[in-house]
Enzyme design. Structure first.
Site, PDB file in Angstrom:
ATOM      1  N   ASP A   1      42.049  85.993 113.228  1.00 64.67           N
ATOM      2  CA  ASP A   1      41.745  85.678 114.625  1.00 64.67           C
ATOM      3  C   ASP A   1      40.242  85.689 114.844  1.00 64.67           C
ATOM      4  O   ASP A   1      39.637  86.748 114.981  1.00 64.67           O
ATOM      5  CB  ASP A   1      42.413  86.722 115.531  1.00 64.67           C
ATOM      6  CG  ASP A   1      42.233  86.444 117.002  1.00 64.67           C
ATOM      7  OD1 ASP A   1      41.721  85.361 117.359  1.00 64.67           O
ATOM      8  OD2 ASP A   1      42.609  87.315 117.810  1.00 64.67           O
TER       9      ASP A   1
ATOM     10  N   HIS B   1      42.844  92.313 115.854  1.00 63.28           N
ATOM     11  CA  HIS B   1      41.704  92.855 116.614  1.00 63.28           C
ATOM     12  C   HIS B   1      41.144  94.153 116.036  1.00 63.28           C
ATOM     13  O   HIS B   1      40.464  94.898 116.738  1.00 63.28           O
ATOM     14  CB  HIS B   1      42.081  93.059 118.086  1.00 63.28           C
ATOM     15  CG  HIS B   1      42.169  91.789 118.869  1.00 63.28           C
ATOM     16  ND1 HIS B   1      42.290  91.770 120.239  1.00 63.28           N
ATOM     17  CD2 HIS B   1      42.149  90.488 118.487  1.00 63.28           C
ATOM     18  CE1 HIS B   1      42.359  90.510 120.668  1.00 63.28           C
ATOM     19  NE2 HIS B   1      42.275  89.718 119.612  1.00 63.28           N
TER      20      HIS B   1
ATOM     21  N   GLU C   1      35.947  83.551 123.564  1.00 65.75           N
ATOM     22  CA  GLU C   1      37.367  83.512 123.923  1.00 65.75           C
ATOM     23  C   GLU C   1      37.928  84.905 124.078  1.00 65.75           C
ATOM     24  O   GLU C   1      38.763  85.163 124.958  1.00 65.75           O
ATOM     25  CB  GLU C   1      38.141  82.740 122.851  1.00 65.75           C
ATOM     26  CG  GLU C   1      39.614  82.508 123.178  1.00 65.75           C
ATOM     27  CD  GLU C   1      40.551  83.613 122.661  1.00 65.75           C
ATOM     28  OE1 GLU C   1      41.756  83.533 122.931  1.00 65.75           O
ATOM     29  OE2 GLU C   1      40.057  84.556 121.991  1.00 65.75           O
ATOM     30  N   GLU C   2      37.482  85.828 123.223  1.00 68.52           N
ATOM     31  CA  GLU C   2      38.061  87.164 123.224  1.00 68.52           C
ATOM     32  C   GLU C   2      37.807  87.912 124.529  1.00 68.52           C
ATOM     33  O   GLU C   2      38.544  88.833 124.877  1.00 68.52           O
ATOM     34  CB  GLU C   2      37.519  87.981 122.045  1.00 68.52           C
ATOM     35  CG  GLU C   2      37.856  87.421 120.665  1.00 68.52           C
ATOM     36  CD  GLU C   2      39.342  87.488 120.340  1.00 68.52           C
ATOM     37  OE1 GLU C   2      40.151  87.841 121.224  1.00 68.52           O
ATOM     38  OE2 GLU C   2      39.697  87.179 119.191  1.00 68.52           O
TER      39      GLU C   2
ATOM     40  N   ASP D   1      44.324  78.688 117.172  1.00 67.53           N
ATOM     41  CA  ASP D   1      43.553  79.930 117.258  1.00 67.53           C
ATOM     42  C   ASP D   1      43.744  80.683 115.944  1.00 67.53           C
ATOM     43  O   ASP D   1      42.999  80.477 114.994  1.00 67.53           O
ATOM     44  CB  ASP D   1      44.037  80.725 118.474  1.00 67.53           C
ATOM     45  CG  ASP D   1      43.199  81.960 118.781  1.00 67.53           C
ATOM     46  OD1 ASP D   1      42.567  82.496 117.856  1.00 67.53           O
ATOM     47  OD2 ASP D   1      43.192  82.399 119.940  1.00 67.53           O
TER      48      ASP D   1
ATOM     49  N   HIS E   1      38.573  78.751 118.906  1.00 66.40           N
ATOM     50  CA  HIS E   1      37.425  79.603 119.224  1.00 66.40           C
ATOM     51  C   HIS E   1      36.875  80.236 117.957  1.00 66.40           C
ATOM     52  O   HIS E   1      37.577  80.408 116.961  1.00 66.40           O
ATOM     53  CB  HIS E   1      37.782  80.637 120.288  1.00 66.40           C
ATOM     54  CG  HIS E   1      38.544  81.830 119.819  1.00 66.40           C
ATOM     55  ND1 HIS E   1      37.924  82.984 119.389  1.00 66.40           N
ATOM     56  CD2 HIS E   1      39.878  82.081 119.741  1.00 66.40           C
ATOM     57  CE1 HIS E   1      38.842  83.887 119.074  1.00 66.40           C
ATOM     58  NE2 HIS E   1      40.029  83.365 119.267  1.00 66.40           N
TER      59      HIS E   1
END
Length: 703
Positions: A359, A510, A396-397, A425, A349
């Protein structure tokens, strides 16, 4: 590294250091390019005519360039690119342009999906001495250039004013411990730490069931000022199109439809930094924290001795909006020369909560480099036997939305044509190799790790360091979790799958500090791990796309099923018969042995006549389709979208097993003994029938 963490200034790397780093990599790349171009001899006519020639695999590996991957990652992380935003579209167009520049067949598929964004949030702590603290909700030293404030996607809007109370991980057992101490949580604002395999939604569902008015979540670690964004939706895909693709102009459910409303938690929430959480937790009085909880803290929280509630009061406000947005999946295809209707899919993604250096764009950079190397092979005359599709997913998140919508749209074609899906990922989080597969792919993964050098050990192959770190065992995990884009392929479509990454976790997950600067300082300064990821990803793809007989081994699957049955027997203590599963596994094992012998014979048969080609095709179809046998059209109880009965997410947080999810949920049910045993028996029979269906597929039988 530890000193630098304490400085907490990841977003301010010095330009001079970055330029020097890139210059060094440039020189290395020039050397590698010169060296390789002068030592590769042209392929023979035989090699040119066979896509599975070792010549092409060697060229693929020798074309490695850490400088090139670093350049891709730098470009991908110049700006935040949250799904549904203009900057996210720019990133999609960059990936598309890269594929097109290589001469690959490229297209974008758009979907319309319900996404969620913050509009306002605030938090203040009112202490017993009369002081008030405005709790910071954003990270310090973060440029205001499009970084979204920390929030939980799909959290309901709401305000709360109540006593602070510590919920530990927010598990059922944590509430039982609080009740045992006489702690009343109803009406309180809870603080929960992330972990213990609890999803954000599960934490909030438990809190709402007990009357907690709002929840703050924080992540432990050495880096205390980062704030972990994330989704709190239950399930995968666009919430308004459960089970079908969210195409523009297509059917959409209403927000108040029970099938939609049930995906969102009943209590508002916000993420906060560990530093902010601890400033509140240290002020709590009330019941003493148990020794077990205190000893499980990872950092300075051991100084916290009480769980509340109060006397500190929290004033909480979150306002968000759910709105329709267009998301963009980008694809590149290398068409197969002999079996173009059979596809090997490689996916990552592209969207990120902030800059996404780890990420997900460490994986995106690796995907772009795979495309570059495949294009090089094509210029040298290579064409794969089967089609290879490179997939760059969006949103995706928010809950694997881009990949899920595409799988739902293409479900029938995937069911008949997809050989395997290989997901990457967070390609590089740090040191240490981790891989998860469906078991028929175990042998292939092991073989490839013997051909790729370990990025952190000089002159050692990855297999040796990987197994040495795991006491001589190739530690391959399974795929019951639902934390990346393999989930719709395996759990809904039954496609054999792989997921790969380096590093068990990383402290800027994140947060606004998941940046290119963090990667070159801490994650992978010389991009050697990225190169290794590309090597493994590409070699596995070349084998799956080029081997005349698919490199699957279902004896590994049979062994795993037997292990699961044995563990289940220990849990049930022979109170309920597992004979149906045992008999089905025996049948599956016999079928696996039979097809293994058939594969060996066909591998030795070099004939190219029509009859032999057809036999290979029929055999490969059985190997490819067997995973679909584990699917059940009714799905898991209460979660019908999840069809796989061997691997899938738990539906009950009290479940103790990571396989046979339906059985695990039935065991964890809090019902009368008679009802529970009936549920367990039914789930045992369902698993037994699924295993037998897979055995029928292996044999090619219509029974």
């Amino acid at each position: 590294m530890d000193l630098w963490w304490r400085r907490q200034k990841m977003s301010s790397a010095k330009p001079t250091c970055t330029l020097l780093f890139l210059l060094i990599l440039s020189l290395l790349a020039l050397y590698i390019t010169f060296h390789h171009h002068h030592h590769h001899h042209p392929p023979s006519a035989a090699a040119r005519n066979h896509g599975d020639s070792p010549y092409y695999r060697n060229i693929f590996l020798s074309a490695a360039s850490n400088y090139t991957i670093a350049t891709y990652l730098r470009q991908l992380t110049l700006h935040p690119h949250l799904a549904g935003t203009p900057l996210s579209l720019s990133t999609a167009l960059y990936v598309q342009s890269h594929f097109q520049s290589l001469g690959l067949t490229t297209h974008i598929t758009n979907f319309s999906a319900l996404l969620s964004y913050p509009t306002h949030s605030s938090l203040s702590a009112h202490f017993s001495n009369g002081t008030v603290l405005l709790v910071p909700l954003s990270e310090p030293h973060v440029p205001q250039n499009g970084v979204v404030p920390p929030y939980h996607a799909y959290s309901p809007s709401g305000s709360a004013y109540g006593e602070a109370v510590f919920l530990n991980y927010g598990r059922e057992q944590d509430y039982r411990a609080l009740i045992a101490q006489g702690v009343e949580v109803k009406g309180c604002v809870g603080l929960a730490r992330r972990g213990a395999e609890m999803s954000r939604y599960e934490v909030l569902a438990n809190a709402a069931a007990r009357g907690v008015s709002a929840v703050l979540m924080y992540t432990e670690g050495d880096f205390t000022v980062g704030v972990e964004r994330g989704t709190v939706m239950n399930g995968l895909g666009d919430p308004l199109t459960p089970g079908w693709a969210g195409v523009e102009g297509g059917e959409k459910l209403d927000l108040d439809d029970p099938r939609v409303a049930g995906k969102f938690p009943g209590v508002p929430s916000l993420p906060v930094s560990q530093a902010a959480a601890e400033s509140i937790l240290r002020s709590l009085e009330g019941a003493r924290m148990s020794l077990e909880w205190r000893e499980s803290f990872q950092s300075g929280s051991r100084r916290i001795g009480r769980v509340g509630p109060g006397p500190t009061m929290l004033n909480f406000t979150y306002e968000g909006e759910k709105k329709m947005a267009t998301i963009h999946n980008v694809f590149a295809m290398v068409k197969g020369s002999e079996e173009p209707d059979r596809a090997v899919l490689l996916g990552n993604h592209r969207d990120a909560w902030t800059y996404g250096a780890v990420d997900p764009n460490s994986g995106t950079a690796a995907l772009l480099d795979i495309a570059r190397r495949f294009a090089l092979l094509m210029r040298l005359g290579w064409n794969p036997r089967r089609t290879i599709i490179l997939c760059s997913w969006d949103a995706e998140e928010f809950g694997m939305i881009g990949s899920t919508e595409w799988v739902e749209q293409n479900l029938m074609n995937l069911g008949s044509k997809a050989v395997a899906y290989f997901n990457v990922d967070c390609a590089v989080q740090g040191p240490g190799f981790f891989i998860s597969t469906t078991p028929q792919l175990d042998d292939l993964v092991v073989e490839v790790t013997k051909q790729v050098k370990d990025p952190d050990s000089e002159n050692e192959y990855l297999y040796k360091t990987w197994t040495t770190a795991n006491k001589g065992v190739a530690d391959i995990q399974r795929l019951s979790r639902v934390d990346s884009d393999f989930a719709p392929f395996l759990h809904h479509a039954g496609v054999p799958s792989i997921d790969l990454y380096f590093g068990s976790d990383f402290p800027v997950y994140h947060t606004a500090f998941d940046s290119y600067e963090w990667m070159i300082k801490s994650g992978d300064p010389l991009f050697h791990r990225h190169v290794t990821v590309v090597g493994i990803w590409g070699l596995v793809a070349l084998r799956l796309a080029n081997d005349p007989i698919l490199p699957f081994n279902y004896l590994s699957y049979a062994t795993e099923l037997q292990n699961y049955k044995n563990v289940l027997g220990t849990i049930l203590k022979e109170t309920i018969s597992l004979d149906p599963i045992a008999d089905s596994i025996q049948d599956f094992t016999m079928a696996a042995n039979e097809i293994q012998e058939e594969m060996e014979k066909l591998r030795l048969d070099q004939n190219t006549d029509e009859s032999t080609v057809l036999r290979r095709r029929m055999l490969n179809d059985r190997l490819m389709l067997t995973e679909r046998g584990f699917l059940e059209s009714e799905g898991l109880p209460g979660r019908q979208w999840f069809k796989h009965l061997i691997y899938g997410p738990r539906g009950n947080t009290e479940s103790k097993i990571t396989f046979f999810p339906g059985i695990g949920d039935a065991i964890a049910q809090d019902t009368s003994k008679g009802d529970k045993e009936a549920m367990i028996r039914h789930e045992i029979w369902r698993v037994a029938r699924a295993i037998r269906r897979a055995a029928f597929v292996l044999r090619g039988e219509i029974n």
